[in-house]
Motif scaffolding. Structure first.
Motif, PDB file in Angstrom:
ATOM      1  N   LEU A 299       5.305 -15.649   6.523  1.00  0.00           N
ATOM      2  CA  LEU A 299       4.442 -14.944   5.591  1.00  0.00           C
ATOM      3  C   LEU A 299       3.816 -15.964   4.641  1.00  0.00           C
TER       4      LEU A 299
ATOM      5  N   ASP B  72      -2.625  -7.619  -0.802  1.00  0.00           N
ATOM      6  CA  ASP B  72      -2.990  -6.342  -0.198  1.00  0.00           C
ATOM      7  C   ASP B  72      -2.850  -5.197  -1.187  1.00  0.00           C
ATOM      8  N   SER B  73      -1.951  -5.346  -2.147  1.00  0.00           N
ATOM      9  CA  SER B  73      -1.754  -4.344  -3.191  1.00  0.00           C
ATOM     10  C   SER B  73      -1.010  -5.009  -4.338  1.00  0.00           C
TER      11      SER B  73
ATOM     12  N   LYS C  19       2.082  -5.705  -7.039  1.00  0.00           N
ATOM     13  CA  LYS C  19       3.522  -5.860  -6.838  1.00  0.00           C
ATOM     14  C   LYS C  19       4.214  -4.510  -6.893  1.00  0.00           C
ATOM     15  N   GLU C  20       5.122  -4.288  -5.962  1.00  0.00           N
ATOM     16  CA  GLU C  20       5.832  -3.020  -5.914  1.00  0.00           C
ATOM     17  C   GLU C  20       7.319  -3.270  -5.719  1.00  0.00           C
TER      18      GLU C  20
ATOM     19  N   HIS D 124       8.466  -6.813  -4.568  1.00  0.00           N
ATOM     20  CA  HIS D 124       7.805  -7.167  -3.311  1.00  0.00           C
ATOM     21  C   HIS D 124       6.324  -7.380  -3.598  1.00  0.00           C
TER      22      HIS D 124
ATOM     23  N   PRO E 224       2.998  -7.819  -1.738  1.00  0.00           N
ATOM     24  CA  PRO E 224       2.379  -7.758  -0.401  1.00  0.00           C
ATOM     25  C   PRO E 224       1.191  -8.713  -0.288  1.00  0.00           C
TER      26      PRO E 224
ATOM     27  N   SER F  97      -1.178 -11.103   2.645  1.00  0.00           N
ATOM     28  CA  SER F  97      -1.485 -11.320   4.050  1.00  0.00           C
ATOM     29  C   SER F  97      -2.454 -12.484   4.187  1.00  0.00           C
TER      30      SER F  97
ATOM     31  N   ASP G 220       7.915  -7.275  11.355  1.00  0.00           N
ATOM     32  CA  ASP G 220       7.832  -6.322  10.243  1.00  0.00           C
ATOM     33  C   ASP G 220       9.240  -6.046   9.720  1.00  0.00           C
TER      34      ASP G 220
ATOM     35  N   ASN H  45       0.407  -6.864  12.039  1.00  0.00           N
ATOM     36  CA  ASN H  45      -0.473  -8.001  11.762  1.00  0.00           C
ATOM     37  C   ASN H  45      -1.000  -8.602  13.061  1.00  0.00           C
TER      38      ASN H  45
END
Length: 236
Positions: free
Chosen positions: A4, A26-27, A29-30, A41, A43, A45, A185, A201
């Motif tokens: 990654l 991609d979004s 932090k979650e 996490h 995300p 890419s 994944d 991906n």
């Protein structure tokens, strides 16, 4: 290995070779739950297929002094690597980078001299599968493994990271058997056994174990709507 983008932050801290690597957010932090532990996490890419007219946030991971970012040859600016701040060292954050189909390029410099660069390129629609093997000296001892990487590619043979629809079906013949499937994944609930695995991906993997006698091994990977890939190997 299918590292990654975050892996290059670790590489930048422990490897002496100069590097720079782009990771696009991609979004935001979650938080996710992993083995009953809640962890952060981020995300990221490594592709440049984004919504037209959008603005993207991204990181460049580097062990150089500074990085210049370019979109289709136009400089977005130069940022220094804040090596004195352990929370920000080797990770340069770029906010609101305008997306235009083409290339985003990160150029890493130390002492004003380019020492590394990394680029992401907008690809076309996935039309086929491409297959690569990792073990070039595959022994017929009944134990040794062969890792077969399958990639979704466009008409120019470029990997399409956004191709996530469809299951890859593996068919194996000859002096080997399929023992596991994967796609990288970490959050998937799919099993590793069987002969199918969804694309993640634009990637899936088949893991083969050799027989105890040498011979030819054939493998075919197929996804509905894409041109299949076939490969023949010989165990020694």
């Amino acid at each position: 290995m299918e590292p990654l983008p975050q892996a290059y932050l670790v590489k930048s801290a422990f490897e002496e070779a100069p590097l720079v690597h782009i990771g696009v957010m991609d979004s935001e932090k979650e938080n996710i739950e992993w083995n009953d532990i809640t962890v952060g996490h981020l995300p990221l890419s490594a592709h440049w297929n984004r919504a037209a007219g959008s603005k993207q946030n991204l990181f460049t991971f580097t062990n150089a002094e500074e990085v210049e970012l370019l979109v289709n040859g136009k400089s977005i600016g130069v940022q220094k690597n804040n090596i004195t701040d352990t929370a920000k060292r080797n990770m340069i954050y770029w906010q609101g980078v305008p997306y235009h189909a083409g290339k985003v390029v990160a150029i890493a410099r130390t002492g004003g001299k380019e020492i590394a660069r990394h680029e992401l390129e907008t690809t076309g629609k996935a039309v086929a599968l491409k297959m690569e093997i990792e073990n070039r000296d595959w022994k017929a001892d009944g134990k040794e493994l062969q890792y077969v990487n399958v990639y979704a590619v466009d008409r120019k043979g470029r990997r399409v990271f956004t191709a996530d629809k469809g299951d890859v079906s593996f068919e194996v013949s000859g002096a080997s058997r399929l023992i596991a499937v994967d796609n990288g994944d970490h959050f998937s609930n799919e099993l590793f056994n069987g002969n199918k695995r969804s694309l993640h991906n634009g990637f899936a993997m088949g893991i083969l174990r050799s027989a105890q006698t040498a011979g030819v091994v054939g493998i075919r990977a197929s996804v509905p709507g894409l041109k299949s890939a076939e490969l023949k190997m010989t165990t020694k």
